[in-house]
Design a protein around this motif. Structure first.
Motif, PDB file in Angstrom:
ATOM      1  N   GLY A  98       9.560   7.479 -12.488  1.00 21.22           N
ATOM      2  CA  GLY A  98       9.706   7.223 -13.990  1.00 21.22           C
ATOM      3  C   GLY A  98      11.621   7.087 -13.814  1.00 21.22           C
ATOM      4  N   ASP A  99      12.059   7.293 -12.299  1.00 26.38           N
ATOM      5  CA  ASP A  99      13.229   7.329 -12.526  1.00 26.38           C
ATOM      6  C   ASP A  99      14.134   6.049 -11.678  1.00 26.38           C
ATOM      7  N   SER A 100      14.796   5.240 -13.141  1.00 24.90           N
ATOM      8  CA  SER A 100      14.842   3.999 -12.770  1.00 24.90           C
ATOM      9  C   SER A 100      16.312   3.664 -11.728  1.00 24.90           C
ATOM     10  N   VAL A 101      16.284   4.851 -11.214  1.00 27.47           N
ATOM     11  CA  VAL A 101      17.997   4.823 -10.530  1.00 27.47           C
ATOM     12  C   VAL A 101      16.720   4.229  -8.926  1.00 27.47           C
ATOM     13  N   LEU A 102      15.701   4.576  -9.085  1.00 31.06           N
ATOM     14  CA  LEU A 102      14.954   3.969  -8.087  1.00 31.06           C
ATOM     15  C   LEU A 102      14.517   2.555  -7.847  1.00 31.06           C
ATOM     16  N   LEU A 103      14.423   2.134  -9.295  1.00 32.55           N
ATOM     17  CA  LEU A 103      13.987   1.315  -9.262  1.00 32.55           C
ATOM     18  C   LEU A 103      14.052  -0.227  -8.364  1.00 32.55           C
ATOM     19  N   GLY A 104      15.534  -1.083  -7.931  1.00 29.71           N
ATOM     20  CA  GLY A 104      16.507  -1.200  -7.019  1.00 29.71           C
ATOM     21  C   GLY A 104      15.295  -1.065  -5.802  1.00 29.71           C
ATOM     22  N   GLN A 105      15.023   0.094  -5.484  1.00 32.79           N
ATOM     23  CA  GLN A 105      14.777   0.332  -3.821  1.00 32.79           C
ATOM     24  C   GLN A 105      13.115  -0.168  -3.843  1.00 32.79           C
ATOM     25  N   TYR A 106      12.578  -0.845  -4.903  1.00 37.13           N
ATOM     26  CA  TYR A 106      11.127  -0.623  -5.160  1.00 37.13           C
ATOM     27  C   TYR A 106      10.973  -2.198  -5.585  1.00 37.13           C
ATOM     28  N   ALA A 107      11.648  -2.752  -6.003  1.00 39.09           N
ATOM     29  CA  ALA A 107      11.247  -3.600  -7.264  1.00 39.09           C
ATOM     30  C   ALA A 107      12.125  -5.027  -6.898  1.00 39.09           C
ATOM     31  N   TRP A 108      12.198  -5.930  -6.938  1.00 43.24           N
ATOM     32  CA  TRP A 108      13.501  -7.279  -7.190  1.00 43.24           C
ATOM     33  C   TRP A 108      13.335  -7.908  -9.477  1.00 43.24           C
ATOM     34  N   PHE A 109      14.244  -7.477  -8.851  1.00 43.63           N
ATOM     35  CA  PHE A 109      14.228  -7.155 -10.877  1.00 43.63           C
ATOM     36  C   PHE A 109      15.900  -7.848 -11.280  1.00 43.63           C
ATOM     37  N   ALA A 110      15.569  -8.295 -13.230  1.00 48.51           N
ATOM     38  CA  ALA A 110      16.630  -8.845 -13.194  1.00 48.51           C
ATOM     39  C   ALA A 110      18.195  -8.894 -12.659  1.00 48.51           C
ATOM     40  N   GLU A 111      18.400  -7.652 -12.554  1.00 46.06           N
ATOM     41  CA  GLU A 111      19.544  -6.841 -12.045  1.00 46.06           C
ATOM     42  C   GLU A 111      19.542  -7.058 -10.969  1.00 46.06           C
TER      43      GLU A 111
ATOM     44  N   GLY B   1       7.779  -5.827  -9.746  1.00 45.77           N
ATOM     45  CA  GLY B   1       9.003  -6.783  -9.718  1.00 45.77           C
ATOM     46  C   GLY B   1       8.636  -8.645  -9.012  1.00 45.77           C
ATOM     47  N   ASN B   2       9.564  -9.127  -8.316  1.00 43.82           N
ATOM     48  CA  ASN B   2       9.499 -10.040  -7.778  1.00 43.82           C
ATOM     49  C   ASN B   2       8.661 -11.223  -8.574  1.00 43.82           C
ATOM     50  N   VAL B   3       6.689 -11.473  -8.299  1.00 46.27           N
ATOM     51  CA  VAL B   3       6.090 -12.098  -8.954  1.00 46.27           C
ATOM     52  C   VAL B   3       5.648 -12.029  -9.730  1.00 46.27           C
ATOM     53  N   LEU B   4       4.523 -12.257 -10.878  1.00 46.37           N
ATOM     54  CA  LEU B   4       3.250 -11.276 -11.574  1.00 46.37           C
ATOM     55  C   LEU B   4       1.947 -11.747 -10.860  1.00 46.37           C
ATOM     56  N   GLU B   5       1.497 -10.956 -10.898  1.00 46.44           N
ATOM     57  CA  GLU B   5       0.034 -10.607 -10.487  1.00 46.44           C
ATOM     58  C   GLU B   5      -0.831 -10.636 -10.873  1.00 46.44           C
ATOM     59  N   TRP B   6      -1.620 -12.166 -10.936  1.00 46.59           N
ATOM     60  CA  TRP B   6      -2.873 -12.024 -11.809  1.00 46.59           C
ATOM     61  C   TRP B   6      -3.756 -10.608 -11.743  1.00 46.59           C
ATOM     62  N   VAL B   7      -4.294 -10.204 -12.891  1.00 48.90           N
ATOM     63  CA  VAL B   7      -5.616  -9.629 -12.262  1.00 48.90           C
ATOM     64  C   VAL B   7      -7.092 -10.317 -13.116  1.00 48.90           C
ATOM     65  N   ALA B   8      -8.062  -9.884 -13.067  1.00 49.48           N
ATOM     66  CA  ALA B   8      -9.598 -10.314 -12.993  1.00 49.48           C
ATOM     67  C   ALA B   8      -9.959 -10.475 -14.684  1.00 49.48           C
TER      68      ALA B   8
ATOM     69  N   LEU C 136      10.853 -14.228 -19.533  1.00 51.68           N
ATOM     70  CA  LEU C 136      10.715 -13.998 -20.654  1.00 51.68           C
ATOM     71  C   LEU C 136      10.054 -12.832 -20.996  1.00 51.68           C
ATOM     72  N   ASP C 137      10.238 -12.086 -22.141  1.00 57.29           N
ATOM     73  CA  ASP C 137       9.832 -11.421 -23.127  1.00 57.29           C
ATOM     74  C   ASP C 137      10.182  -9.834 -22.261  1.00 57.29           C
ATOM     75  N   GLY C 138      11.202  -9.961 -21.726  1.00 54.83           N
ATOM     76  CA  GLY C 138      11.548  -8.923 -20.817  1.00 54.83           C
ATOM     77  C   GLY C 138      10.293  -8.581 -19.493  1.00 54.83           C
ATOM     78  N   ALA C 139      10.183  -9.488 -18.325  1.00 54.80           N
ATOM     79  CA  ALA C 139       9.442  -9.482 -17.511  1.00 54.80           C
ATOM     80  C   ALA C 139      10.165  -9.267 -16.718  1.00 54.80           C
ATOM     81  N   GLY C 140      11.393  -9.336 -16.378  1.00 56.89           N
ATOM     82  CA  GLY C 140      12.488  -8.958 -15.226  1.00 56.89           C
ATOM     83  C   GLY C 140      13.174  -7.570 -15.466  1.00 56.89           C
ATOM     84  N   ALA C 141      12.964  -7.321 -17.066  1.00 52.69           N
ATOM     85  CA  ALA C 141      13.495  -5.629 -17.592  1.00 52.69           C
ATOM     86  C   ALA C 141      12.983  -4.019 -16.810  1.00 52.69           C
ATOM     87  N   PRO C 142      13.183  -3.097 -17.015  1.00 47.46           N
ATOM     88  CA  PRO C 142      13.023  -2.216 -15.845  1.00 47.46           C
ATOM     89  C   PRO C 142      11.227  -2.130 -17.231  1.00 47.46           C
ATOM     90  N   GLU C 143      11.308  -2.330 -18.573  1.00 44.11           N
ATOM     91  CA  GLU C 143      10.294  -1.689 -18.772  1.00 44.11           C
ATOM     92  C   GLU C 143       8.694  -2.392 -19.059  1.00 44.11           C
TER      93      GLU C 143
END
Length: 183
Positions: A82-95, A123-130, A171-178
């Motif tokens: 839950g450490d948002s500071v680390l998010l950029g090491q694991y994910a591509w998102f808007a920031e 992040g990066n792209v959304l993934e479909w689930v079943a 859209l709808d915050g998909a690129g935001a940390p939350e």
């Protein structure tokens, strides 16, 4: 609540556009499957994603499987405590994409993997689930008539499927940390 989950496999990387085009070239997938060869495929609908998985002899994960894989055993809201500071090491998102002048999804596997060695579930792209979407998804789990989640739409005239993981932008915050939280 569900206490156990049957064993399952998950690919280490997102499906690339090049991989998807191989399925199209084989005649087993349709659609554009946009993106450069080593970027995640995008602009595929749920059926196209399912068809690709079938072509590979695999399947889409259920929503609960996807969340378990994304959290990689962490009891917290994500794979890195839950450490948002680390998010950029694991994910591509808007920031670190759009706000930094990068206007597309990025090459797969560039960010750190989670504890299960899986890349880009945040992040990066959304993934479909079943599963179909249900506002009370977790109340469906573990029931004798539906042990893995919603396998029928809540409304037949509006059969929503679920995409998880957030995106580089969206859209709808998909690129935001939350929007990237798996929990």
């Amino acid at each position: 609540s569900i206490e156990t989950l049957s064993a399952f496999y998950m690919d280490i990387y997102e499906v690339t556009a090049g991989d998807y085009r191989s399925c199209v070239d084989a005649g087993d997938c349709i659609g554009l499957g946009r993106g450069d060869d080593n970027h995640p495929v995008n602009s595929v609908n749920w059926q196209e994603a399912k068809d690709y998985c079938t072509w590979k002899g695999k399947r889409l994960p259920t929503e609960v499987e996807w969340e378990y894989a994304a959290r990689s055993g962490s009891p917290g809201p994500d794979a890195f405590g839950g450490d948002s500071v680390l998010l950029g090491q694991y994910a591509w998102f808007a920031e670190n994409t759009r706000d930094a002048g990068r206007w597309s999804a990025q090459l797969v596997g560039q960010k750190l993997p989670n504890a299960f060695a899986l890349h880009d579930l945040h992040g990066n792209v959304l993934e479909w689930v079943a599963d179909y979407y249900a506002p009370d998804y977790f109340s469906h789990l573990g029931l004798p008539d539906n042990p893995t989640g919603p396998d029928a739409p809540e409304r037949a005239d509006y059969p929503l499927r679920v995409a998880r993981g957030g995106a580089w932008d969206g859209l709808d915050g998909a690129g935001a940390p939350e929007g990237l939280r798996p929990a």
